[in-house]
Write an enzyme that holds these catalytic residues in place. Sequence first.
Site, PDB file in Angstrom:
ATOM      1  N   SER A   1       8.372   4.218  -0.053  1.00  0.00           N
ATOM      2  CA  SER A   1       7.249   3.511  -0.650  1.00  0.00           C
ATOM      3  C   SER A   1       7.162   3.781  -2.149  1.00  0.00           C
ATOM      4  O   SER A   1       6.921   2.877  -2.951  1.00  0.00           O
ATOM      5  CB  SER A   1       5.947   3.939   0.025  1.00  0.00           C
ATOM      6  OG  SER A   1       4.868   3.209  -0.497  1.00  0.00           O
TER       7      SER A   1
ATOM      8  N   THR B   1       0.857  -1.178   0.000  1.00  0.00           N
ATOM      9  CA  THR B   1       0.000   0.000   0.000  1.00  0.00           C
ATOM     10  C   THR B   1       0.894   1.230   0.000  1.00  0.00           C
ATOM     11  O   THR B   1       1.915   1.270   0.690  1.00  0.00           O
ATOM     12  CB  THR B   1      -1.027  -0.002   1.155  1.00  0.00           C
ATOM     13  OG1 THR B   1      -1.836   1.177   1.044  1.00  0.00           O
ATOM     14  CG2 THR B   1      -0.384  -0.047   2.528  1.00  0.00           C
ATOM     15  N   GLU B   2       0.527   2.214  -0.845  1.00  0.00           N
ATOM     16  CA  GLU B   2       1.419   3.346  -1.140  1.00  0.00           C
ATOM     17  C   GLU B   2       1.758   4.164   0.110  1.00  0.00           C
ATOM     18  O   GLU B   2       2.776   4.842   0.162  1.00  0.00           O
ATOM     19  CB  GLU B   2       0.789   4.246  -2.200  1.00  0.00           C
ATOM     20  CG  GLU B   2      -0.468   4.975  -1.695  1.00  0.00           C
ATOM     21  CD  GLU B   2      -1.271   5.611  -2.824  1.00  0.00           C
ATOM     22  OE1 GLU B   2      -1.209   5.122  -3.945  1.00  0.00           O
ATOM     23  OE2 GLU B   2      -1.944   6.617  -2.557  1.00  0.00           O
ATOM     24  N   ASN B   3       0.868   4.105   1.122  1.00  0.00           N
ATOM     25  CA  ASN B   3       1.131   4.874   2.334  1.00  0.00           C
ATOM     26  C   ASN B   3       2.075   4.152   3.283  1.00  0.00           C
ATOM     27  O   ASN B   3       2.096   4.444   4.473  1.00  0.00           O
ATOM     28  CB  ASN B   3      -0.183   5.268   3.027  1.00  0.00           C
ATOM     29  CG  ASN B   3      -1.121   4.103   3.246  1.00  0.00           C
ATOM     30  OD1 ASN B   3      -1.274   3.256   2.376  1.00  0.00           O
ATOM     31  ND2 ASN B   3      -1.749   4.058   4.396  1.00  0.00           N
ATOM     32  N   GLY B   4       2.859   3.206   2.751  1.00  0.00           N
ATOM     33  CA  GLY B   4       4.013   2.740   3.491  1.00  0.00           C
ATOM     34  C   GLY B   4       3.939   1.401   4.166  1.00  0.00           C
ATOM     35  O   GLY B   4       4.352   1.263   5.317  1.00  0.00           O
TER      36      GLY B   4
END
Lengths: 223, 224
Positions: free
Chosen positions: B99, B57-60
């Site tokens: 990320s 997930t792009e938020n890490g």
Amino acid sequence: MTARLCADADDAVAGVRDGSTVLVGGFGMAGMPVALIDALIRQGAKDLTVVSNNAGNGDTGLAALLAEGRVRKVICSFPRQADSWVFDGLYRAGKVELEVVPQGTLAERLRAAGAGIGAFFCPTGAGTLLAEGKETREINGRLHVLEYPINGDVALISAHRADGMGNLVYRKTARNFGPVMATAATTVVVQVRETVETGAIDPETVVTPGIYVDRVVKVADHA
Amino acid sequence: MSHTSSRAPGQGPLSKHDIAALIARDIPHGSYVNLGIGQPTLVADHLSPTAGVVLHTENGMLNMGPAAHGDEIDPDLTNAGKVPVTELPGAAYFHHADSFAMMRGGHLDICVLGAFQVSARGDLANWHTGAPDAIPAVGGAMDLAIGAKQVFVMMDLFARDGTPKLVSECSYPLTGLACVNRVYTDLAVFDITEHGVSVRQTFGIEVHDLADRLGLPLLTGSPR
């Protein structure tokens, strides 16, 4: 200069000047430094440029700062959300400027600022509206866009725990923009849930070393 | 690869869940995968735990688990759509620059994205309608489009007004140029190849009818 433990959030944001560029951590509400933003509203600085992934949710935090008319420009990746009515209204009324930046480019421009990089070529957005007016170059057969760093005057971020040196540990996906924003501003202000004695954080687990951190304030409810 | 008709003509198009299941089946064991916001998140429901697929997930976070319910909900743990999620054993957290470096640097095997339009060349339009009153918001769409080793699009083949979404040239503002590898739709699955659009599978429609409705030349059989 080592980090200063502040008495409260108002003490932590003291001295923010009109016209400042303020980096605000968080992805939606995760990692959003709400207590620091509330203190900035009370502090009164205006004509601000805010750099954050989003442009406020609901009526609190960043949305409240916007509603107070204190923000001249927002630099973000994703302003439009189901609950971003404050920003939407101001934008449609022409009362706030918007620079939309692809999320990874936003993170990397902040990283570049903190790392002393003058500019970098990035493939993201090449050939799209967001690259219009930007210098491009083909590198290894692929089009790249020249991107410049984003330096902040102040960074407001939220972390889980700090020690007396200002070393920070985050929690889960609330880490998001905190570590890069902590490197990219002249004054870095951090709200944490808990402060511990220097030496109580395992050095192997420090995510943001204290060298980047100027002010720390413990906020009871992480509000 | 050869074209197959999975359903006899006359049988209805695939539902969103059918498309999601099809994509899940095509994701190789052990892949690192990012599922875009919206329809692509349905793919997660069809990934078997034994498939060993790791969700980014792009938020890490890597090894993101299913949506959180009740006591599991933790405001510090959300997905890219800001929905509370869970972590699986072997999860890892990292900051935003890492990320997106992971994404841009070509370390993700597959990302699955929704789309307004895909062109025959693989251009993707999925971030902005271009309407004058629309507030532009890109998020991580452009980074995902150019970053993953393979970009799969999941969409209906025709818009509600009947216009094709697989087109010779996108009319909506682009997200990325020549970045889409495969398009999964309710009526067919397409590969975007250097020779053109190749049909992998159809669902209740013949290839010549599909080509007529799309107004595009379609390849069948092995593109090589």
